[in-house]
Enzyme design. Structure first.
Site, PDB file in Angstrom:
ATOM      1  N   TYR A 159       0.839  -1.209   0.000  1.00  0.00           N
ATOM      2  CA  TYR A 159       0.000   0.000   0.000  1.00  0.00           C
ATOM      3  C   TYR A 159       0.867   1.250   0.000  1.00  0.00           C
ATOM      4  O   TYR A 159       0.624   2.198  -0.761  1.00  0.00           O
ATOM      5  CB  TYR A 159      -0.912  -0.028   1.227  1.00  0.00           C
ATOM      6  CG  TYR A 159      -1.815   1.175   1.368  1.00  0.00           C
ATOM      7  CD1 TYR A 159      -2.954   1.302   0.588  1.00  0.00           C
ATOM      8  CD2 TYR A 159      -1.533   2.183   2.291  1.00  0.00           C
ATOM      9  CE1 TYR A 159      -3.798   2.402   0.718  1.00  0.00           C
ATOM     10  CE2 TYR A 159      -2.365   3.281   2.429  1.00  0.00           C
ATOM     11  CZ  TYR A 159      -3.491   3.385   1.639  1.00  0.00           C
ATOM     12  OH  TYR A 159      -4.320   4.471   1.771  1.00  0.00           O
ATOM     13  N   LYS A 163       0.994   4.129  -2.954  1.00  0.00           N
ATOM     14  CA  LYS A 163       0.667   5.520  -2.665  1.00  0.00           C
ATOM     15  C   LYS A 163       1.873   6.442  -2.880  1.00  0.00           C
ATOM     16  O   LYS A 163       1.737   7.550  -3.397  1.00  0.00           O
ATOM     17  CB  LYS A 163       0.142   5.654  -1.236  1.00  0.00           C
ATOM     18  CG  LYS A 163      -1.247   5.053  -1.040  1.00  0.00           C
ATOM     19  CD  LYS A 163      -2.269   5.725  -1.939  1.00  0.00           C
ATOM     20  CE  LYS A 163      -3.686   5.304  -1.636  1.00  0.00           C
ATOM     21  NZ  LYS A 163      -4.665   5.937  -2.563  1.00  0.00           N
TER      22      LYS A 163
END
Length: 250
Positions: A159, A163
């Protein structure tokens, strides 16, 4: 302040809940024609549409698979035909497993799926929308990241990588496109009181987090949506290529 959004077409990915929903509502309040995407929850998206239409706003929910170029092309073309050129894009949608998995125990296929769902998808839809913005010599792109992309968190490597990739992607867009009136920025929310976080975190844990904040409270989806909305307007005349935290000073 007139943000210059009346009649402009705004496309927001992942607009049924949380920060996405709050952003859809804010743009609609400013008179924009808002189209937002959803993956599976047609009930939640219908609720958002109903709420905005009852207020007299123009909104449409579109189901889209953000990992498939064909799905994106079809939906974006439909939006263009129905409403006109897309001027503002908010890359907000997020997908993937939430449970923490350390790198040593991670499954390579699941790890890479997170990149597809959260970084590749932003590339695909941005590339598809760009011809509208380039044709009008004006556009605003806002990517929603997370504070943990900078601060780090054990078990969230896929993640975080996805991002953080948005940060480099946005900077590249800013450098390449600003001469054509197209700006790109990233918003990094901290822990926010979305429906999902209110469901998943015990109340006492959220209270503990709140008391440790300089503001003595956690952020709301509306706090984040206010910045996203400003960055996507003509009132934003010079903020470009930035990564802006929305963490209450944490």
């Amino acid at each position: 302040m007139d943000l210059g959004l009346s009649g402009k077409v705004v496309l927001i990915t992942g607009g049924s809940k949380g920060i996405g929903k709050a952003t859809v509502l804010r743009y609609a309040e400013e008179g924009a024609r808002v189209v937002f995407t959803f993956a599976n929850d047609s009930s939640a998206s219908s609720s958002v549409v109903k709420e905005i239409e009852e207020r007299g706003g123009i909104v449409e929910a579109v189901q889209m698979d953000l990992t498939q170029s064909s799905s994106i092309q079809e939906a974006v073309s439909s939006v263009g035909r129905k409403y006109g050129p897309i001027s503002v894009l908010v890359n907000n949608a997020v997908a993937g497993a939430r449970h923490p998995v350390r790198i040593a125990e991670s499954d390579p296929e699941e790890w890479l799926q997170m990149i597809d769902h959260n970084l590749k998808s932003a590339y695909l839809i941005t590339k598809t929308v760009l011809p509208f913005m380039k044709g009008g010599q004006w556009g605003r792109i806002v990517h929603v990241s997370s504070e943990i992309a900078e601060d780090g968190m054990a078990g969230a490597s896929s993640y975080m990588t996805a991002k953080a990739g948005l940060h480099g992607f946005s900077r590249a867009l800013a450098v390449e496109l600003s001469s054509e009136g197209i700006y790109s920025n990233v918003v990094l929310p901290g822990l926010t009181l979305t429906e999902r976080n209110l469901r998943d975190f015990p109340a006492e844990m959220l209270q503990k987090f709140s008391s440790s904040m300089p503001t003595r409270r956690l952020g709301t989806p509306e706090d984040v949506a206010s910045l996203i909305t400003f960055l996507g307007t003509a009132a934003n005349s010079f903020v470009n290529g930035e990564m802006i935290r929305v963490t209450g000073g944490k």
